[in-house]
Design an enzyme around this catalytic site. Structure first.
Site, PDB file in Angstrom:
ATOM      1  N   GLY A 138       0.780  -1.230   0.000  1.00 12.83           N
ATOM      2  CA  GLY A 138       0.000   0.000   0.000  1.00 12.83           C
ATOM      3  C   GLY A 138       0.814   1.283   0.000  1.00 12.83           C
ATOM      4  O   GLY A 138       0.310   2.330  -0.379  1.00 12.83           O
ATOM      5  N   LEU A 172      10.695  10.704  -1.907  1.00  7.34           N
ATOM      6  CA  LEU A 172      10.700  10.417  -3.346  1.00  7.34           C
ATOM      7  C   LEU A 172       9.371  10.788  -3.989  1.00  7.34           C
ATOM      8  O   LEU A 172       9.335  11.265  -5.116  1.00  7.34           O
ATOM      9  CB  LEU A 172      10.991   8.937  -3.598  1.00  7.34           C
ATOM     10  CG  LEU A 172      12.346   8.406  -3.105  1.00  7.34           C
ATOM     11  CD1 LEU A 172      12.551   6.969  -3.585  1.00  7.34           C
ATOM     12  CD2 LEU A 172      13.499   9.292  -3.566  1.00  7.34           C
ATOM     13  N   ASN A 173       8.284  10.540  -3.273  1.00  3.84           N
ATOM     14  CA  ASN A 173       6.966  10.856  -3.824  1.00  3.84           C
ATOM     15  C   ASN A 173       6.108  11.492  -2.736  1.00  3.84           C
ATOM     16  O   ASN A 173       5.494  10.788  -1.921  1.00  3.84           O
ATOM     17  CB  ASN A 173       6.298   9.586  -4.358  1.00  3.84           C
ATOM     18  CG  ASN A 173       4.992   9.902  -5.080  1.00  3.84           C
ATOM     19  OD1 ASN A 173       4.477  11.027  -5.007  1.00  3.84           O
ATOM     20  ND2 ASN A 173       4.453   8.911  -5.765  1.00  3.84           N
ATOM     21  N   PRO A 174       6.068  12.814  -2.692  1.00  6.68           N
ATOM     22  CA  PRO A 174       5.336  13.483  -1.608  1.00  6.68           C
ATOM     23  C   PRO A 174       3.860  13.094  -1.549  1.00  6.68           C
ATOM     24  O   PRO A 174       3.247  13.146  -0.485  1.00  6.68           O
ATOM     25  CB  PRO A 174       5.479  14.970  -1.951  1.00  6.68           C
ATOM     26  CG  PRO A 174       6.664  15.052  -2.840  1.00  6.68           C
ATOM     27  CD  PRO A 174       6.709  13.758  -3.607  1.00  6.68           C
ATOM     28  N   THR A 176       2.317  10.018  -2.296  1.00  6.06           N
ATOM     29  CA  THR A 176       2.084   8.735  -1.621  1.00  6.06           C
ATOM     30  C   THR A 176       2.688   8.740  -0.216  1.00  6.06           C
ATOM     31  O   THR A 176       2.140   8.097   0.694  1.00  6.06           O
ATOM     32  CB  THR A 176       2.676   7.578  -2.447  1.00  6.06           C
ATOM     33  OG1 THR A 176       4.036   7.880  -2.746  1.00  6.06           O
ATOM     34  CG2 THR A 176       1.902   7.378  -3.724  1.00  6.06           C
ATOM     35  N   GLN A 188       0.913   7.882   3.425  1.00  7.88           N
ATOM     36  CA  GLN A 188       1.399   6.971   4.469  1.00  7.88           C
ATOM     37  C   GLN A 188       1.309   7.632   5.837  1.00  7.88           C
ATOM     38  O   GLN A 188       0.900   6.999   6.810  1.00  7.88           O
ATOM     39  CB  GLN A 188       2.849   6.568   4.194  1.00  7.88           C
ATOM     40  CG  GLN A 188       2.971   5.478   3.158  1.00  7.88           C
ATOM     41  CD  GLN A 188       4.404   5.000   3.067  1.00  7.88           C
ATOM     42  OE1 GLN A 188       5.199   5.569   2.338  1.00  7.88           O
ATOM     43  NE2 GLN A 188       4.734   3.979   3.799  1.00  7.88           N
ATOM     44  N   GLY A 204      12.569   6.506   4.798  1.00  3.14           N
ATOM     45  CA  GLY A 204      11.367   5.668   4.919  1.00  3.14           C
ATOM     46  C   GLY A 204      10.325   6.326   5.804  1.00  3.14           C
ATOM     47  O   GLY A 204      10.653   6.994   6.782  1.00  3.14           O
ATOM     48  N   GLY A 262       7.061   4.609   6.553  1.00  2.00           N
ATOM     49  CA  GLY A 262       5.961   3.682   6.846  1.00  2.00           C
ATOM     50  C   GLY A 262       5.503   3.701   8.291  1.00  2.00           C
ATOM     51  O   GLY A 262       4.327   3.506   8.581  1.00  2.00           O
ATOM     52  N   GLU A 263       6.408   3.903   9.207  1.00  5.97           N
ATOM     53  CA  GLU A 263       6.042   3.811  10.630  1.00  5.97           C
ATOM     54  C   GLU A 263       5.858   5.172  11.297  1.00  5.97           C
ATOM     55  O   GLU A 263       5.015   5.319  12.190  1.00  5.97           O
ATOM     56  CB  GLU A 263       7.104   3.054  11.442  1.00  5.97           C
ATOM     57  CG  GLU A 263       7.928   2.027  10.706  1.00  5.97           C
ATOM     58  CD  GLU A 263       7.195   0.772  10.331  1.00  5.97           C
ATOM     59  OE1 GLU A 263       6.426   0.248  11.135  1.00  5.97           O
ATOM     60  OE2 GLU A 263       7.403   0.303   9.188  1.00  5.97           O
TER      61      GLU A 263
END
Lengths: 741, 338, 182
Positions: free
Chosen positions: A469, A631-633, A635, A639, A703, A705-706
């Protein structure tokens, strides 16, 4: 890295069209000829032995093909090693259908396989299991005193101690201490766990599995069924969320494959939502904190002891307590944690495991300290700001946390806050503003990737990673397009296939740094070959150029200094008679780094609480994140947004309740286990603070994700205190807790 | 799901005939509760009698100026019917407080009345439950009972009725029309649902051979001074911890008639005539609201986790009465409690 | 693989499964005839027997909304109705929203506003939003939030979902959420 182009630009998901049209296929959605359907029978007791499984009635149902139990199953490996997956904690992993032992309520005890799903489900209801009960112990709180130090080797129990915290606490001008609690939580991704095992004629199996690591699933199932690994292929091109639940192979995988092998036909096993509550979970946790500070707010003593839970058969533990030594300067520190073993399944990683729990407790305690010291909570953080990792005693490769505080506070309007609890009001509602800090480790692990450029200008980029996702497909595409100078449409990203170059499970926020570095290396190799081909051309305008002297853009290789000197990629390949250039590469973290690598955030929350009824609304949140290069504001913001919503759930809703008499989770569906719905979520502002980090990895990424969930629950809990003057120290903060005196 | 037989009823008489001939058969309409229970193996009907084709989907005015609502009118159509919006907004509001738009589109009026409890143990066939398996015991007593009843409980069952719509229907003194082998009868709403007593397996007084054909609303809809206040653990798509339906008829500051019904607190929508009577003839003041709340909750009893519901219900009643008296009913979209 | 109970298997009367019936569904404008047992839900009929897997099974109990489809123009949870009960009905699934290559405005808006991550709840969200728009009772973002609350998104894309729906309904998103630079 070349600067211009696709990286850093908000980019819509390349798999967006597949997802909005329903053509993206998930693990249970592959139409396979002759597919049979499996339905799992789950243990009704928490501990004991199966004495008899009555399957005759179920077998008599027309259309039932077979029923697998510990008494009737293909051979399974008999060593723990075979069952240990890539991320298994120390211990003896669960062996589904292996023997008569019941280790936890809900453990799979039989698999009914039938021609049709409904038949399997019906027949499963006719399987009767008799047990010999043994007394179970599932009460975490009651067993707390029996907690022991974990034998987990990869995350040794933190025992960091500095100075003399007890003495420093005694002489501290300001002191707070408290206990903070978080209950068991379940990931509950929207897609239930499922595996479609496709039987191939020659004893090969292809499995569409819901997993965060296709290779982890492949290795596990091959090892347990004692098949050569190259006879098993696991695919997971789309994963309907996982949040850590798919890191370890779940039992649907083994059950589907063993049934397929035994029946020599394809079998699908899908878990029910209720059975999703029999998988790993976020361990309940209790924290004891004692903080002492000088009258100016400087921390002089910091003690944090935490207790988590695990199963009888594995020691699962994540670091709850180290985080304060990364965030706050303090000379006198004592940290420790321990584990309670219970007759439950083993917990597993759930979004920011350890960090989300630790930060909740630490950041609430810091908030309490701020009130005790009569300081603004943000001011207290700044007073104790640490520029150094006090565990490893080294600096950070980058840490723009101050800027997170500043930009977050400004966006939120923090300076307008009345420090007094219960001082802000809006009609019937008390208004509360709270904040907290977030932190997560910026990890990198070894990974490989492959890049293929063909003469028509198309690029394929591949790695056996996953996209559960976060948008992995999309940044992989952006990265390859950027590095090889082709349009996004020319790039195909491949992942979720165990036959692709090796990659770790997708988790821990390390995918972009790990897989991204490997893709970077593979693309560099393609670049190098292309430049070589271009330079072999007669009278090449790029003669003598080094790779760093050129840029790949718009299908050309150009001198950076003189853009008129260029060679088209197509020409270079034609001249070199290269139909395709394929390069594989691996990347691993720099083991000699003298720096610590962390992601940081500042989270601000506004709540409005009905004074009499205790109904809480989270009306506004700001999360300012420093996570290196984004890298991609687009997406990446999603997150953070999603993790903040997860944090709202953690703060206000989520709790898996155990009935100790049955040793069983009894809130086992989405009506009883609440996660936030649309009406619970209002404005959430995400800020990415600029953070350059050239040390961490070639992409400068950390990263995301968290990090978005870390600190969120604390910010909300602190806002609830500010609104009401009531300090609720056990999550979730439900209205009944606010009604208590 | 078990291997049931599927049949379709061609008319009401046929439906009655079919249900009467098979005590293990069930009617199915919206399916939102029954299909759910069948997947959990809680309901294992021998036969499903599909009644969705019966002509019971009309809303008509009755001779006395009330409204007759066909049993198959979907909840969402009912909530948004012009007559309901204009004359019985309490009912519309209660319906919109429940479930989700998708479920409201499916669920029927009659089926809403026959919803079964959401008790954790009723749904978990591995645990004892007197409602599911009479005589096996009540796991909620001494177990996890945060959602459970505080009024009208028995030693055999402390389940709650999950409906929002029914709470409003109780306040409005609706009547349930049912047809059985011995013809049609009209059941006062207060007489429709049962308390658990020693037969918790029975939720209502509907007879085994009966089908609900309609709900009748009396002419008085309390459209001016009403509210439906639902308090729950998240802001939407959750069952009530406590909900309060209020309808008041106020003249010159004095309450002429009062209706007060609670959801989430008992095995049936809970009304207390004595509390209502204390309000009637009295001014709409906080003191009187407090007295009414005390009357409603005098016999309330918690079972541990749900003790808070007593105080929550008290505060909720005060707020709901104030909302109704002020003419500022709770909005179901704006989550700020008025 | 010895089966102690296998002896019991032989000689036993088979327990029957429900007799199959023919059901006609008009799915996305196409008449589809199915021969299925009555215990097949509409959701399973779509996913298992028509290979229309765009409609998702998230909880199978009406508690998540992933299975939302439009039946005769109204949004429902397809997991809680039997296909046989919808004989003759018009069913619109996510596969039926786009016109050829042209995406439905909601589909386009979901992509533009990044209104999903894993994508599993997305077809249900979009079908639900289509139902919401058809119902014609929504005027504010608060009302969208309330009337989209039957669709759970565990990835937490709610603010972007609201923005996407607002964009389609009102031409612009009023929700302030999102990233700097989006």
């Amino acid at each position: 890295m070349p600067a211009a182009g696709y990286l850093g630009k908000p980019t819509s998901r390349v798999d967006g069209r597949a997802k909005v049209t329903g053509t993206a296929k998930y693990a249970a959605e592959y139409d396979v000829p002759g597919l049979a359907h499996g339905f799992v029978v789950s243990s009704a007791i928490a501990k004991g032995r199966i004495t008899t499984i009555h399957t005759a009635d179920a077998l008599a149902v027309a259309g039932v093909l077979d029923i697998f139990t510990h008494e009737h199953r293909p051979k399974l490996a008999s060593s723990d090693e075979a069952y240990k997956d890539e991320v298994a904690p120390p211990g003896s992993p669960l062996r589904p259908l292996y023997d008569d032992r019941i280790l936890f309520s809900g453990q799979p005890v039989a698999l009914v396989v039938a021609e049709e799903f409904e038949i399997a489900r019906f027949a499963a209801s006719l399987v009767r299991v008799e047990y010999e009960h043994e007394a179970h112990v599932t009460d975490f709180e009651a067993q707390r005193e029996r907690a022991t130090v974990s034998k987990q080797d990869e995350d040794p129990t933190p025992s960091t101690a500095r100075g003399n915290p007890a003495e420093a606490f005694e002489r501290a001008a300001v002191r707070v201490n408290g206990q903070y609690r978080m209950p068991v939580e379940h990931h509950n991704p929207m897609e239930p766990f499922a595996a479609t095992a496709v039987w191939e004629d020659d004893d090969r199996i292809t499995v569409f599995d819901k997993t965060q690591g296709a290779q982890n699933s492949r290795n596990y199932v091959a090892d347990v069924l004692e098949m050569p690994r190259d006879r098993v292929r696991v695919l997971s091109p789309y994963v309907g969320g996982a949040f850590g639940a798919g890191l370890r192979p779940q039992y649907q995988l083994l059950l589907a494959v063993l049934a397929a092998r035994a029946l020599k036909r394809s079998v699908r096993v899908t878990l029910t939502r209720q059975q999703m509550f029999t998988l790993g979970y976020r361990s309940a946790n209790i924290h004891e904190l004692a903080l002492g500070a000088d009258s100016d707010g400087s921390l002089v003593s910091f003690r944090h002891h935490a207790v988590g839970m695990t199963s009888r058969f594995e020691d699962f533990q994540r670091d709850f307590v180290h985080w304060s030594s990364l965030l706050y300067r303090c000379e006198n520190v004592e940290l420790g944690q321990s584990l309670v073993k219970l007759d439950q399944n083993t917990p597993c990683d759930m979004r920011a495991p350890g960090g989300a729990e630790g930060a909740y407790a630490i950041e609430c305690a810091m908030d309490e300290l701020a009130y005790a010291a009569k300081l603004d909570p943000l001011e207290l953080r700044l007073i104790n700001y640490s520029d150094k990792d006090q565990i490893e005693d080294r600096p950070y490769s980058s840490k723009q946390l101050r800027e997170c505080y500043r930009q977050g506070a400004e966006k939120f309007g923090w300076s307008d806050r009345n420090p007094q609890p219960r001082s802000m009001r809006d009609g019937n509602e008390l208004v509360g503003w709270g904040m907290a800090t977030g932190i997560w480790e910026a990890m990198q692990v070894p990974a490989s990737a492959k890049a293929v450029l063909t003469a028509n200008g198309n690029v394929e980029i591949a790695s056996a990673t996953a996209d559960i996702g976060p948008g992995t497909y999309t940044w992989m595409t952006q990265l390859a397009a950027e590095m090889l100078g082709v349009p996004l449409e020319n790039v195909t990203a491949k992942l979720g296939d165990s036959t692709l170059p090796d990659a770790p499970v997708e988790g821990g926020s390390f995918t972009t740094s790990s897989v991204g570095s490997a893709i970077h290396a593979a693309c560099r190799a393609v670049q190098r070959e292309l430049l070589g081909l271009a330079q072999k051309m007669a009278g090449s305008p790029l003669a003598g150029a080094k790779l760093d002297d050129v840029v790949f853009a718009e299908g050309k290789i150009r001198y950076k200094q003189d853009e008129s000197r260029e060679v088209s990629v197509a020409d270079a390949m034609r001249a070199g008679k290269a139909e395709r250039i394929e390069k594989a590469a691996s990347a691993a973290p720099n083991g000699d780094s003298k720096y610590s690598h962390y992601t940081h955030s500042a989270v601000f929350a506004e709540v409005k609480i009905d004074e009499q009824l205790g109904v809480i609304r989270v009306t506004r949140m700001v999360n300012a994140v420093a996570a290196g290069r984004i890298l991609n504001p687009k997406t990446a913001a999603s997150q953070i947004l999603g993790a903040v919503v997860g944090g709202i759930g953690m703060a206000l809703h989520e709790e898996t309740v155990t009935d100790q008499r049955f040793g069983r989770f009894v809130t086992r569906n989405l009506a009883d286990y609440h996660v936030p719905v649309n009406a619970d979520v209002h404005a959430i502002d995400v800020i990415f603070v600029e953070e350059k980090d050239e040390e961490i990895n070639p992409l400068g990424v950390k990263g995301v994700g968290e990090i978005g969930i870390v600190g969120t629950a604390a910010a909300i809990a602190n806002a609830v205190y500010h609104a009401t003057g009531k300090r609720v120290r056990d999550l979730p903060i439900t209205l009944d807790k606010l009604m208590r005196d | 799901m078990n291997n049931f037989e599927y049949t379709r009823a061609s008319d009401v008489a046929d439906a009655v005939r079919r249900i009467a001939s098979d005590p293990a058969a069930k009617f199915v309409a919206g399916g939102t509760n029954l299909i759910d229970l069948m997947k959990e193996n809680v309901a294992r009907p021998s036969r499903l009698i599909d009644i969705t084709h019966l002509p019971l989907d009309q809303i008509d005015e009755t001779q006395d100026g009330g409204l007759r609502i066909g049993a198959l009118v979907p909840n969402s159509d009912l909530a948004q019917h012009p007559q309901i919006e204009a004359r019985y907004p309490l009912l519309g509001s209660a319906i919109l407080a429940g479930a989700s738009p998708q479920l409201r589109n499916m669920a029927s009026t009659g089926g809403n009345l026959l919803q079964r409890t959401r008790c954790l143990y009723f749904y978990d066939t591995t645990t004892p439950c007197n409602k599911r398996e009479p005589g096996s015991g009540c796991s909620a007593i001494g177990g996890i009972n945060r959602m459970h009843a505080i009024l009208g409980t028995s030693e055999h069952c402390i389940a709650t009725h999950p409906s929002d719509m029914c709470v409003a229907l109780a306040a409005l003194e609706a009547r349930v029309l049912a047809t059985g082998r011995s013809g049609e009868r009209s059941i006062a709403f207060a007489e429709f649902h049962r308390l658990p007593g020693d037969t918790p397996q029975l939720d209502s007084n509907l007879r085994a051979d009966e089908i609900i054909t309609a709900i009748e609303l009396p002419p008085e809809g309390f459209a001016k001074n009403y509210t439906y206040l639902k308090i729950r653990d998240r802001l939407s798509y959750a069952f009530a911890l406590v909900s309060i339906a209020v309808g008041l008829d106020i003249e010159g500051g004095t309450i002429k008639e009062a209706r007060l019904a609670l959801g989430g607190v008992a095995h049936k929508p809970w009304r207390n005539r004595e509390a209502e009577a204390r309000l009637e003839g009295a001014p709409a003041t906080r003191e009187n609201f407090v007295r009414a709340a005390e009357t409603v909750l005098r016999e309330a009893r918690g079972f541990g986790h749900n003790d808070f519901k007593i105080e929550l219900a008290r505060r909720g009643i005060l707020r709901a009465l104030a909302q109704a008296a002020r003419g500022t009913p709770q909005s179901q979209a704006d989550k700020r409690i008025r | 693989m010895a089966r102690p109970s296998s002896a019991a298997r032989t000689g036993l009367e088979k327990i029957p499964t429900p007799a199959k019936v023919t059901v006609t569904l008009h799915v996305n404008g196409v008449e589809r005839k199915l021969t299925i047992a009555p215990w097949t839900t509409l959701l399973d009929a779509l996913r298992l027997y028509l290979d229309l897997t765009g409609t998702k099974k998230g909880c199978d109990h009406g508690q998540c909304g992933a299975c939302t489809v439009l039946v005769d123009g109204r949004r429902i949870n397809s997991c809680l109705t039997l296909a046989v009960m919808k004989d003759g009905a018009q069913v619109t699934t996510i596969e039926g929203l786009a016109q050829g290559n042209a995406l439905h405005p909601l589909q386009q808006a979901f992509i533009e506003h990044d209104a999903f991550q894993c994508g599993y709840c997305t077809p249900g969200q979009i079908c639900s939003a289509a139902g919401l728009i058809a119902e014609g009772r929504v005027q504010t973002a608060d009302e969208i939030r309330e009337l989209m609350s039957g669709n759970i998104c565990r990835c937490g894309a709610y603010p972007n979902i609201v923005a996407a729906i607002e964009a389609v309904m009102f031409g612009k998103a009023t929700d302030r959420s999102g990233a700097t630079g989006r």
